[in-house]
Design a protein around this motif. Structure first.
Motif, short mmCIF file in Angstrom:
data_model
loop_
_atom_site.label_atom_id
_atom_site.label_comp_id
_atom_site.label_asym_id
_atom_site.label_seq_id
_atom_site.Cartn_x
_atom_site.Cartn_y
_atom_site.Cartn_z
N ASP A 39 0.87 -1.45 -0.12
CA ASP A 39 0.09 -0.03 -0.05
C ASP A 39 0.87 1.28 0.05
O ASP A 39 1.31 1.80 0.92
N SER A 40 1.10 1.72 -1.17
CA SER A 40 2.02 2.87 -1.34
C SER A 40 1.52 4.24 -0.33
O SER A 40 2.48 4.73 0.04
N VAL A 96 11.42 2.93 -1.59
CA VAL A 96 10.81 4.05 -2.21
C VAL A 96 10.73 3.69 -3.45
O VAL A 96 9.53 4.01 -4.23
N GLY A 97 11.82 3.08 -4.07
CA GLY A 97 11.61 3.02 -5.37
C GLY A 97 10.66 2.05 -6.13
O GLY A 97 10.36 1.88 -7.15
N LYS A 98 10.09 1.21 -5.00
CA LYS A 98 8.91 0.46 -5.44
C LYS A 98 7.60 0.84 -5.52
O LYS A 98 6.56 0.23 -5.72
N LEU A 99 7.34 1.92 -4.87
CA LEU A 99 6.29 2.58 -4.65
C LEU A 99 5.61 3.37 -6.02
O LEU A 99 6.46 3.76 -6.71
N THR A 114 2.94 7.37 4.30
CA THR A 114 2.63 8.13 5.55
C THR A 114 3.75 7.57 6.52
O THR A 114 4.28 8.47 7.12
N LYS A 115 3.96 6.40 6.56
CA LYS A 115 4.97 5.88 7.45
C LYS A 115 6.39 6.56 7.30
O LYS A 115 7.05 6.66 8.30
N LEU A 116 6.73 6.51 6.10
CA LEU A 116 7.95 7.10 5.75
C LEU A 116 8.23 8.71 6.06
O LEU A 116 9.18 8.85 6.66
N ALA A 117 7.01 9.36 6.04
CA ALA A 117 7.24 10.73 6.28
C ALA A 117 7.47 11.05 7.80
O ALA A 117 7.90 11.80 8.24
N GLU A 118 6.54 10.09 8.57
CA GLU A 118 6.56 10.14 9.92
C GLU A 118 8.22 9.59 10.48
O GLU A 118 8.64 10.39 11.36
N PHE A 119 8.61 8.38 9.68
CA PHE A 119 9.78 8.13 10.16
C PHE A 119 10.97 9.18 10.00
O PHE A 119 11.86 9.53 11.03
N LEU A 120 10.95 10.01 8.70
CA LEU A 120 11.71 10.89 8.39
C LEU A 120 11.81 12.21 9.42
O LEU A 120 12.80 12.70 9.64
N ALA A 123 8.44 13.24 -2.71
CA ALA A 123 9.02 13.98 -1.66
C ALA A 123 9.80 13.08 -0.67
O ALA A 123 10.76 13.70 -0.21
N ASN A 124 9.50 11.91 -0.34
CA ASN A 124 10.18 10.90 0.53
C ASN A 124 11.42 10.57 -0.21
O ASN A 124 12.41 10.62 0.65
N ASP A 125 11.18 10.26 -1.40
CA ASP A 125 12.57 9.81 -2.09
C ASP A 125 13.72 11.20 -2.15
O ASP A 125 14.83 10.79 -1.76
N LYS A 126 13.18 12.27 -2.18
CA LYS A 126 14.13 13.46 -2.20
C LYS A 126 14.50 13.68 -0.82
O LYS A 126 15.91 13.87 -0.50
#
Length: 789
Positions: free
Chosen positions: A271-272, A325-328, A277-283, A336-339
């Motif tokens: 689920d991208s 991120v490359g799989k999403l 969302t999880k990645l943004a929180e983690f960052l 934004a997360n990739d950057k």
């Protein structure tokens, strides 16, 4: 009671003394003795030498001469200490601890001197009581066991290290918990020692004294206390359980978030939106708590912390996130997360001195520069010049290559140098640097190589086309605002006399040449041209005869030439009709002025002796070995640090004439286990009578300490008087070995005796080994602890 601070007074014991004798100092006005012209104390009336001891003008004489060594003279309060006839300066305690002197006189008042489990009490410089630990481990007062409780230190009392305190009860090391006073302060002891942390009867003690509140205190092992109890729960962001430190709560949350993201990324259905969302929180969490997370991965020892493991671990974690991120789906959130991830990777790579862009380690060309695995090689043009130079160098020694191929390769080299000049004037990208200095050196050397190739082609009776080469050379020197010609030196010109060190002044002729006849008076030596900034790059030829000047090797002025005694003819080329000012200078070497080569571990600050490769003499330098340690010698050629210019280094004992083996480890590293003594150090050149020198320095390898960690060096000495079994503990300095680390044991001839690997990913390794009698050296970058088995 006074406490007098001394620098090592306990080790400065008197090694000699004489029986105390009553003495009354003799004044110069009333004395019947005097010093004769030779400085001997004699009787005024008879002129005979005064026998026995006599004090004159404050100095002590024996049989007319200043009393040698240390002597106690006088009695009672008048007892004094002399050294070589003069009152002893500073503090001294006699070997039997009986007397305490300051500037030759008994120290007044009550004093205590404590050092190394030895407390001496003095009254007016005379020992009244001595409390000390004997070899049996028991505490004595004078000659009997000390009664009651007594705290003694194995270090001077000026130091605050409470770990050095020991409590004895009735002369025996105290057992269990006990309170005792030292310097009017009460401490808690356990089994005679002060603990870093002790929980006793519901109260916490730190270093023997009541512990402060709201502070986590460690016992130095793996137990932690807090507010008179075992640490429990979350304290200062760390989770503790029954005194055990489990983890940093912030780091735990960070790792939990990272694990959740990885788990979601390997689900059957990704689920991208949820993952983004999880990645943004983690960052966001990582950014807010970066310092705590970073600190968690530092690897520290008693001296400092290493950042490298922290950056490597974080880099690996964020590379994993980059793949996820490359799989999403390619949404705005994904971008934004990739950057953000790539920006953080760039930061982490930069901290490791790795060049990157957009989160990727640079390889190949990027904005005018060439990179290999994140390491800057140079500008595109610099790298091309290096490749062209390498190609020409290979062809120049290739016997199968034709002379025209060599000329063409030299032409390509000059063109590559010209490209550096052109690009430096108008760079395609900002912040690109160009090595124009290297390009200029290549250009000037190429002019010399052109003549050498033409000379060789004539010798081989083959024709070569040098038109393109000459066109590139003219263009290159034009970039330097210099005009050159390709005319050869004249064999019929007038050669002006010129002595070594004589300043030559004048004007180059229309072809840019000046001619000199030189007389060399020395048996042999190395010479070069010196003068203003242009002189080192001027081309020159030196020959035994004018008629053969064109057949001589061409070299720039700064290049050394080996010349023997005789007359030589020299042609120097500069700018046509330009003025010149230079001189032929003999290179001097410090082996003629250096009294002795001293050891030192720092390559930049340790002096090197410079030994030339002479034909008729053997330059040498004295070295004095006094520490019974293995030595490492470093020999570097002045012209090419990777070129083998000497066969070996020779150590000759100056007393016996015996030579001791020096083993070559590599082109520049040498090893020796020569015993203590004074040596003459010389070299065996690969070729004598050639210009240049080798620079040599050396350092001693410290003795491997037994029963304690060794971590301050890469080389150690191990001298074993008999076959001895050791237990070795190898510990990585970085918490764990990031690649295989090896400990190697070499005998006195540098033959490998034992090699042990601390494998990648491991922290420690233990092994037992019997070292045979002899002298050894040990290498290893890890911490080495050796104990007798």
């Amino acid at each position: 009671m006074k406490k007098i601070a001394l620098a090592g007074v306990a080790t400065a014991m008197l090694l000699s003394s004489v029986a105390a004798t009553e003495a009354t100092p003799v004044s110069a006005a009333t004395t019947t003795v005097q010093l004769n012209k030779k400085g001997v104390l004699v009787n005024k009336a008879t002129g005979k030498i005064v026998k026995g001891y006599k004090v004159f003008n404050g100095d002590l004489y024996k049989n007319g001469s200043l009393a040698r060594g240390r002597v106690k003279y006088g009695s009672g309060k008048n007892l004094k200490l002399y050294r070589n006839g003069h009152l002893q300066k500073g503090y001294y305690i006699t070997r039997d601890f009986k007397y305490f002197f300051r500037n030759g006189k008994l120290v007044p008042g009550k004093t205590l001197e404590d050092s190394n489990l030895n407390d001496c009490y003095y009254q007016d410089g005379v020992l009244t009581k001595r409390i000390y630990v004997k070899s049996d481990g028991k505490l004595y007062e004078n000659t009997t066991l000390k009664k009651g409780d007594y705290v003694i230190r194995d270090l001077d009392d000026d130091y605050e290290d409470v770990e050095r305190m020991t409590l004895y009860t009735n002369g025996i090391l105290s057992k269990g918990y006990h309170f005792a006073d030292y310097k009017k302060i009460t401490y808690l002891f356990k089994d005679g020692r002060i603990q870093q942390a002790s929980l006793y009867k519901g109260k916490l003690y730190k270093n023997g004294k009541p512990a402060p509140k709201n502070e986590v205190i460690s016992d130095g092992k793996d137990t932690y206390y807090y507010n008179d109890a075992l640490a429990d729960g979350v304290i200062n962001d760390y989770l503790y359980e029954n005194g055990k430190k489990l983890y940093n709560a912030t780091v735990k949350n960070y790792l939990d978030k990272l694990a959740e993201i990885k788990k979601l990324s390997i689900a059957l259905t990704i689920d991208s939106k949820v993952l983004n969302t999880k990645l943004a929180e983690f960052l966001a969490y990582y950014t807010e708590h970066y310092y705590a997370i970073y600190q968690n991965y530092l690897v520290c020892d008693d001296e400092d912390c290493s950042e490298e493991p922290a950056y490597k671990i974080l880099t690996a974690q964020f590379n994993d996130l980059k793949e996820i991120v490359g799989k999403l789906d390619h949404t705005d959130a994904t971008m934004a997360n990739d950057k953000a991830i790539r920006e953080k990777l760039d930061y982490l790579y930069d901290k490791q001195s790795i060049h990157s862009a957009n989160g990727e380690i640079l390889n190949g060309e990027y904005k005018g520069n060439i990179y290999t695995n994140g390491r800057l090689i140079g500008s595109r043009e610099d790298v091309a010049l290096s490749a062209a130079t390498s190609t020409y160098k290979g062809l120049s020694t290739d016997e199968s290559a034709t002379m025209q191929q060599k000329v063409d390769a030299l032409t390509s080299q000059v063109k590559a140098a010209n490209d550096v000049f052109t690009s430096a004037k108008a760079p395609e990208y900002p912040y690109t640097s160009f090595n124009t200095r290297e390009a200029e050196e290549v250009l000037r050397e190429s002019l010399i190589q052109r003549r050498a190739l033409i000379k060789k082609a004539v010798q081989q009776q083959v024709s070569v086309n040098t038109a393109a080469l000459e066109e590139e050379l003219l263009a290159g020197f034009a970039e330097l605002d210099e005009k050159i010609t390709f005319n050869q030196p004249s064999t019929t010109a007038t050669y002006k006399p010129l002595a070594v060190d004589e300043v030559a002044t004048g004007t180059f002729d229309d072809d840019g040449y000046a001619y000199f006849a030189i007389t060399i008076d020395q048996v042999e030596g190395n010479y070069y041209l010196t003068g203003n900034a242009d002189v080192p790059e001027l081309s020159s030829w030196i020959s035994n005869a004018k008629e053969t000047i064109n057949g001589a090797d061409e070299a720039v002025g700064k290049k050394l030439r080996y010349l023997e005694k005789g007359v030589y003819y020299m042609a120097v080329q500069g700018k046509p009709n330009a003025s010149y000012r230079f001189k032929l200078y003999q290179r001097t070497y410090n082996y003629t002025t250096m009294a002795e080569l001293l050891s030192g571990p720092n390559a930049l600050r340790t002096p090197r002796v410079k030994l030339p490769y002479y034909q008729y003499s053997t330059p040498s330098i004295d070295i004095n070995l006094t520490t019974d340690e293995h030595i490492m010698l470093y020999a570097v050629s002045n012209e090419d640090s990777f070129k083998k210019t000497i066969e070996n280094i020779v150590l000759t004992n100056k007393a016996t004439g015996k030579t001791y083996p020096v083993v070559r480890i590599s082109t520049t590293f040498f090893s020796s286990n020569a015993p203590n003594g004074k040596y003459s150090l010389s070299v065996t050149p690969t070729k004598k009578g050639v210009p240049g020198h080798v620079g040599i320095r050396y350092e001693t390898s410290p003795h491997l300490k037994i029963n304690e960690p060794n971590k301050g060096s890469y080389f150690y000495t191990l001298n074993v008087k008999k076959d001895t079994k050791f237990k070795f503990m190898l510990t990585s300095k970085y918490g764990q070995a990031y690649s295989d680390e090896k400990m190697r044991l070499y005998d006195h001839n540098h033959h490998l005796v034992k090699a042990v690997t601390l494998a990648e990913g491991t922290k420690q390794r233990e092994f037992v080994y019997t070292v045979k009698k002899g002298r050894y050296s040990i290498t290893g970058e890890m911490i080495i602890t050796a104990t007798l088995k």
